[in-house]
Motif scaffolding. Structure first.
Motif, PDB file in Angstrom:
ATOM      1  N   GLU A 145       0.833  -1.214   0.000  1.00  0.00           N
ATOM      2  CA  GLU A 145       0.000   0.000   0.000  1.00  0.00           C
ATOM      3  C   GLU A 145       0.865   1.262   0.000  1.00  0.00           C
ATOM      4  O   GLU A 145       0.495   2.266  -0.601  1.00  0.00           O
ATOM      5  CB  GLU A 145      -0.967  -0.004   1.193  1.00  0.00           C
ATOM      6  N   ILE A 146       2.021   1.194   0.651  1.00  0.00           N
ATOM      7  CA  ILE A 146       2.942   2.337   0.621  1.00  0.00           C
ATOM      8  C   ILE A 146       3.387   2.591  -0.816  1.00  0.00           C
ATOM      9  O   ILE A 146       3.413   3.732  -1.286  1.00  0.00           O
ATOM     10  CB  ILE A 146       4.157   2.097   1.548  1.00  0.00           C
ATOM     11  N   SER A 147       3.703   1.535  -1.526  1.00  0.00           N
ATOM     12  CA  SER A 147       4.114   1.663  -2.933  1.00  0.00           C
ATOM     13  C   SER A 147       2.978   2.199  -3.802  1.00  0.00           C
ATOM     14  O   SER A 147       3.201   3.013  -4.695  1.00  0.00           O
ATOM     15  CB  SER A 147       4.583   0.315  -3.479  1.00  0.00           C
ATOM     16  N   MET A 148       1.731   1.738  -3.537  1.00  0.00           N
ATOM     17  CA  MET A 148       0.582   2.233  -4.312  1.00  0.00           C
ATOM     18  C   MET A 148       0.385   3.732  -4.100  1.00  0.00           C
ATOM     19  O   MET A 148       0.112   4.473  -5.031  1.00  0.00           O
ATOM     20  CB  MET A 148      -0.695   1.473  -3.935  1.00  0.00           C
ATOM     21  N   VAL A 149       0.531   4.168  -2.847  1.00  0.00           N
ATOM     22  CA  VAL A 149       0.374   5.592  -2.536  1.00  0.00           C
ATOM     23  C   VAL A 149       1.483   6.396  -3.206  1.00  0.00           C
ATOM     24  O   VAL A 149       1.234   7.463  -3.783  1.00  0.00           O
ATOM     25  CB  VAL A 149       0.376   5.818  -1.004  1.00  0.00           C
ATOM     26  N   GLU A 150       2.674   5.865  -3.147  1.00  0.00           N
ATOM     27  CA  GLU A 150       3.808   6.564  -3.774  1.00  0.00           C
ATOM     28  C   GLU A 150       3.580   6.720  -5.275  1.00  0.00           C
ATOM     29  O   GLU A 150       3.796   7.792  -5.830  1.00  0.00           O
ATOM     30  CB  GLU A 150       5.105   5.799  -3.505  1.00  0.00           C
ATOM     31  N   ASP A 151       3.111   5.667  -5.928  1.00  0.00           N
ATOM     32  CA  ASP A 151       2.820   5.727  -7.365  1.00  0.00           C
ATOM     33  C   ASP A 151       1.652   6.670  -7.649  1.00  0.00           C
ATOM     34  O   ASP A 151       1.697   7.468  -8.583  1.00  0.00           O
ATOM     35  CB  ASP A 151       2.513   4.330  -7.926  1.00  0.00           C
ATOM     36  N   GLY A 152       0.606   6.558  -6.845  1.00  0.00           N
ATOM     37  CA  GLY A 152      -0.596   7.359  -7.079  1.00  0.00           C
ATOM     38  C   GLY A 152      -0.406   8.842  -6.834  1.00  0.00           C
ATOM     39  O   GLY A 152      -0.936   9.671  -7.566  1.00  0.00           O
ATOM     40  N   LEU A 153       0.346   9.185  -5.798  1.00  0.00           N
ATOM     41  CA  LEU A 153       0.556  10.598  -5.473  1.00  0.00           C
ATOM     42  C   LEU A 153       1.801  11.176  -6.140  1.00  0.00           C
ATOM     43  O   LEU A 153       2.095  12.351  -5.986  1.00  0.00           O
ATOM     44  CB  LEU A 153       0.652  10.783  -3.945  1.00  0.00           C
ATOM     45  N   GLN A 154       2.537  10.353  -6.857  1.00  0.00           N
ATOM     46  CA  GLN A 154       3.765  10.740  -7.564  1.00  0.00           C
ATOM     47  C   GLN A 154       4.902  11.115  -6.627  1.00  0.00           C
ATOM     48  O   GLN A 154       5.973  11.471  -7.065  1.00  0.00           O
ATOM     49  CB  GLN A 154       3.516  11.895  -8.549  1.00  0.00           C
ATOM     50  N   SER A 155       4.653  11.088  -5.337  1.00  0.00           N
ATOM     51  CA  SER A 155       5.683  11.382  -4.351  1.00  0.00           C
ATOM     52  C   SER A 155       5.192  10.932  -2.993  1.00  0.00           C
ATOM     53  O   SER A 155       4.096  11.304  -2.578  1.00  0.00           O
ATOM     54  CB  SER A 155       5.994  12.881  -4.308  1.00  0.00           C
ATOM     55  N   ILE A 156       5.997  10.156  -2.339  1.00  0.00           N
ATOM     56  CA  ILE A 156       5.605   9.687  -1.010  1.00  0.00           C
ATOM     57  C   ILE A 156       5.541  10.850  -0.022  1.00  0.00           C
ATOM     58  O   ILE A 156       4.830  10.801   0.968  1.00  0.00           O
ATOM     59  CB  ILE A 156       6.544   8.576  -0.516  1.00  0.00           C
ATOM     60  N   CYS A 157       6.253  11.936  -0.316  1.00  0.00           N
ATOM     61  CA  CYS A 157       6.258  13.100   0.567  1.00  0.00           C
ATOM     62  C   CYS A 157       4.895  13.790   0.596  1.00  0.00           C
ATOM     63  O   CYS A 157       4.595  14.521   1.539  1.00  0.00           O
ATOM     64  CB  CYS A 157       7.346  14.082   0.141  1.00  0.00           C
ATOM     65  N   ARG A 158       4.052  13.572  -0.401  1.00  0.00           N
ATOM     66  CA  ARG A 158       2.723  14.200  -0.442  1.00  0.00           C
ATOM     67  C   ARG A 158       1.709  13.476   0.437  1.00  0.00           C
ATOM     68  O   ARG A 158       0.583  13.942   0.600  1.00  0.00           O
ATOM     69  CB  ARG A 158       2.218  14.255  -1.882  1.00  0.00           C
ATOM     70  N   VAL A 159       2.099  12.351   1.024  1.00  0.00           N
ATOM     71  CA  VAL A 159       1.183  11.570   1.867  1.00  0.00           C
ATOM     72  C   VAL A 159       0.660  12.409   3.022  1.00  0.00           C
ATOM     73  O   VAL A 159      -0.521  12.348   3.360  1.00  0.00           O
ATOM     74  CB  VAL A 159       1.883  10.295   2.402  1.00  0.00           C
ATOM     75  N   SER A 160       1.517  13.222   3.619  1.00  0.00           N
ATOM     76  CA  SER A 160       1.117  13.977   4.815  1.00  0.00           C
ATOM     77  C   SER A 160       0.043  15.019   4.525  1.00  0.00           C
ATOM     78  O   SER A 160      -0.685  15.425   5.426  1.00  0.00           O
ATOM     79  CB  SER A 160       2.334  14.657   5.443  1.00  0.00           C
ATOM     80  N   THR A 161      -0.093  15.439   3.290  1.00  0.00           N
ATOM     81  CA  THR A 161      -1.082  16.470   2.947  1.00  0.00           C
ATOM     82  C   THR A 161      -2.249  15.922   2.130  1.00  0.00           C
ATOM     83  O   THR A 161      -3.148  16.679   1.757  1.00  0.00           O
ATOM     84  CB  THR A 161      -0.413  17.619   2.162  1.00  0.00           C
ATOM     85  N   LEU A 168      -7.581   6.946  -1.043  1.00  0.00           N
ATOM     86  CA  LEU A 168      -8.414   5.846  -1.537  1.00  0.00           C
ATOM     87  C   LEU A 168      -8.282   5.687  -3.052  1.00  0.00           C
ATOM     88  O   LEU A 168      -8.310   4.569  -3.572  1.00  0.00           O
ATOM     89  CB  LEU A 168      -9.879   6.062  -1.132  1.00  0.00           C
ATOM     90  N   ASP A 169      -8.138   6.813  -3.760  1.00  0.00           N
ATOM     91  CA  ASP A 169      -7.968   6.759  -5.224  1.00  0.00           C
ATOM     92  C   ASP A 169      -6.682   6.041  -5.625  1.00  0.00           C
ATOM     93  O   ASP A 169      -6.565   5.552  -6.751  1.00  0.00           O
ATOM     94  CB  ASP A 169      -7.972   8.167  -5.822  1.00  0.00           C
ATOM     95  N   CYS A 170      -5.730   5.979  -4.725  1.00  0.00           N
ATOM     96  CA  CYS A 170      -4.467   5.289  -5.011  1.00  0.00           C
ATOM     97  C   CYS A 170      -4.604   3.770  -4.856  1.00  0.00           C
ATOM     98  O   CYS A 170      -3.671   3.038  -5.160  1.00  0.00           O
ATOM     99  CB  CYS A 170      -3.373   5.771  -4.059  1.00  0.00           C
ATOM    100  N   GLY A 171      -5.772   3.324  -4.372  1.00  0.00           N
ATOM    101  CA  GLY A 171      -5.986   1.894  -4.184  1.00  0.00           C
ATOM    102  C   GLY A 171      -5.741   1.452  -2.754  1.00  0.00           C
ATOM    103  O   GLY A 171      -5.659   0.256  -2.467  1.00  0.00           O
ATOM    104  N   MET A 172      -5.637   2.385  -1.857  1.00  0.00           N
ATOM    105  CA  MET A 172      -5.380   2.082  -0.458  1.00  0.00           C
ATOM    106  C   MET A 172      -6.656   1.604   0.227  1.00  0.00           C
ATOM    107  O   MET A 172      -7.750   2.058  -0.101  1.00  0.00           O
ATOM    108  CB  MET A 172      -4.833   3.347   0.206  1.00  0.00           C
ATOM    109  N   GLU A 173      -6.530   0.716   1.180  1.00  0.00           N
ATOM    110  CA  GLU A 173      -7.661   0.244   1.976  1.00  0.00           C
ATOM    111  C   GLU A 173      -8.161   1.383   2.863  1.00  0.00           C
ATOM    112  O   GLU A 173      -7.395   2.248   3.282  1.00  0.00           O
ATOM    113  CB  GLU A 173      -7.244  -0.944   2.857  1.00  0.00           C
ATOM    114  N   SER A 174      -9.437   1.369   3.170  1.00  0.00           N
ATOM    115  CA  SER A 174     -10.075   2.410   3.979  1.00  0.00           C
ATOM    116  C   SER A 174      -9.424   2.536   5.364  1.00  0.00           C
ATOM    117  O   SER A 174      -9.176   3.641   5.845  1.00  0.00           O
ATOM    118  CB  SER A 174     -11.564   2.095   4.113  1.00  0.00           C
ATOM    119  N   GLU A 175      -9.113   1.379   5.995  1.00  0.00           N
ATOM    120  CA  GLU A 175      -8.492   1.395   7.326  1.00  0.00           C
ATOM    121  C   GLU A 175      -7.113   2.048   7.283  1.00  0.00           C
ATOM    122  O   GLU A 175      -6.733   2.804   8.184  1.00  0.00           O
ATOM    123  CB  GLU A 175      -8.367  -0.030   7.886  1.00  0.00           C
ATOM    124  N   SER A 176      -6.347   1.743   6.234  1.00  0.00           N
ATOM    125  CA  SER A 176      -5.006   2.316   6.100  1.00  0.00           C
ATOM    126  C   SER A 176      -5.077   3.824   5.883  1.00  0.00           C
ATOM    127  O   SER A 176      -4.289   4.575   6.464  1.00  0.00           O
ATOM    128  CB  SER A 176      -4.253   1.664   4.929  1.00  0.00           C
TER     129      SER A 176
END
Length: 187
Positions: A145-161, A168-176
């Motif tokens: 899921e970390i890899s999916m978020v990184e791919d979806g947001l184009q940068s893992i640094c954007r996770v915090s914002t 969810l659009d990145c394919g992440m589970e609701s709980e995560s």
């Protein structure tokens, strides 16, 4: 590495021993401001804006006097009394000039500041990426899921914002997604 197509006008002071050599011709072709001097070290090229000098030594001439490379390095160091002596082997005049120009460009004041800034930014982004990855792993987000978020947001640094919908659009589970949002809201 290809040389810039844009002509430079850097000053170069060259020892008279190199006049008429292929090195002289190549530097002249690159439209540098060449000045020939008798008062510089034999076979030297000085780039004053960069604060760097090169001494062109032909391997067949140097090795004639010394048996091994260690003796050559020792002799060159003691001859020029330089603490930052570096040997850049090159296979031909064109490669030699290319290396001299590359080093001179990187050491030139404006370019050296730009390079230092870029290296600091790169190191900072690598540090940020590894810290965010480690943090997400510690709060229980699976690597996939970390890899999916990184791919979806184009940068893992954007996770915090990121918003819940973006996660969810990145394919992440609701709980995560909820774990991430809760963590970054608290911190």
């Amino acid at each position: 590495m290809e040389r810039d197509t844009k002509k430079t006008s850097w000053p170069v002071i060259m020892n008279i021993s190199l006049r008429g050599s292929p090195i002289y011709s190549l530097l002249t072709r690159d439209a540098l401001k060449l000045r020939v001097s008798e008062k510089t070290i034999h076979n030297s090229c000085i780039f004053p804006l960069s604060g760097v000098a090169f001494v062109i030594s032909y391997l067949h001439e140097v090795t004639r006097q010394f048996e091994d490379l260690t003796a050559v390095c020792s002799k060159l160091s003691s001859r020029y009394l330089l603490t930052k002596l570096r040997i850049l082997p090159s296979h031909g005049f064109s490669e030699c000039v290319s290396q001299m120009l590359d080093v001179a460009k990187v050491l030139c004041k404006p370019m050296s500041a730009i390079m230092e800034n870029r290296l600091q930014m790169t190191a900072g982004s690598f540090l940020s990426i590894s810290i965010i990855r480690e943090t997400l792993q510690k709060i229980g987000i699976p690597d996939c899921e970390i890899s999916m978020v990184e791919d979806g947001l184009q940068s893992i640094c954007r996770v915090s914002t990121a918003s819940r919908m973006e996660l969810l659009d990145c394919g992440m589970e609701s709980e995560s997604a909820d774990l991430i949002l809760e963590f970054f809201r608290k911190n």
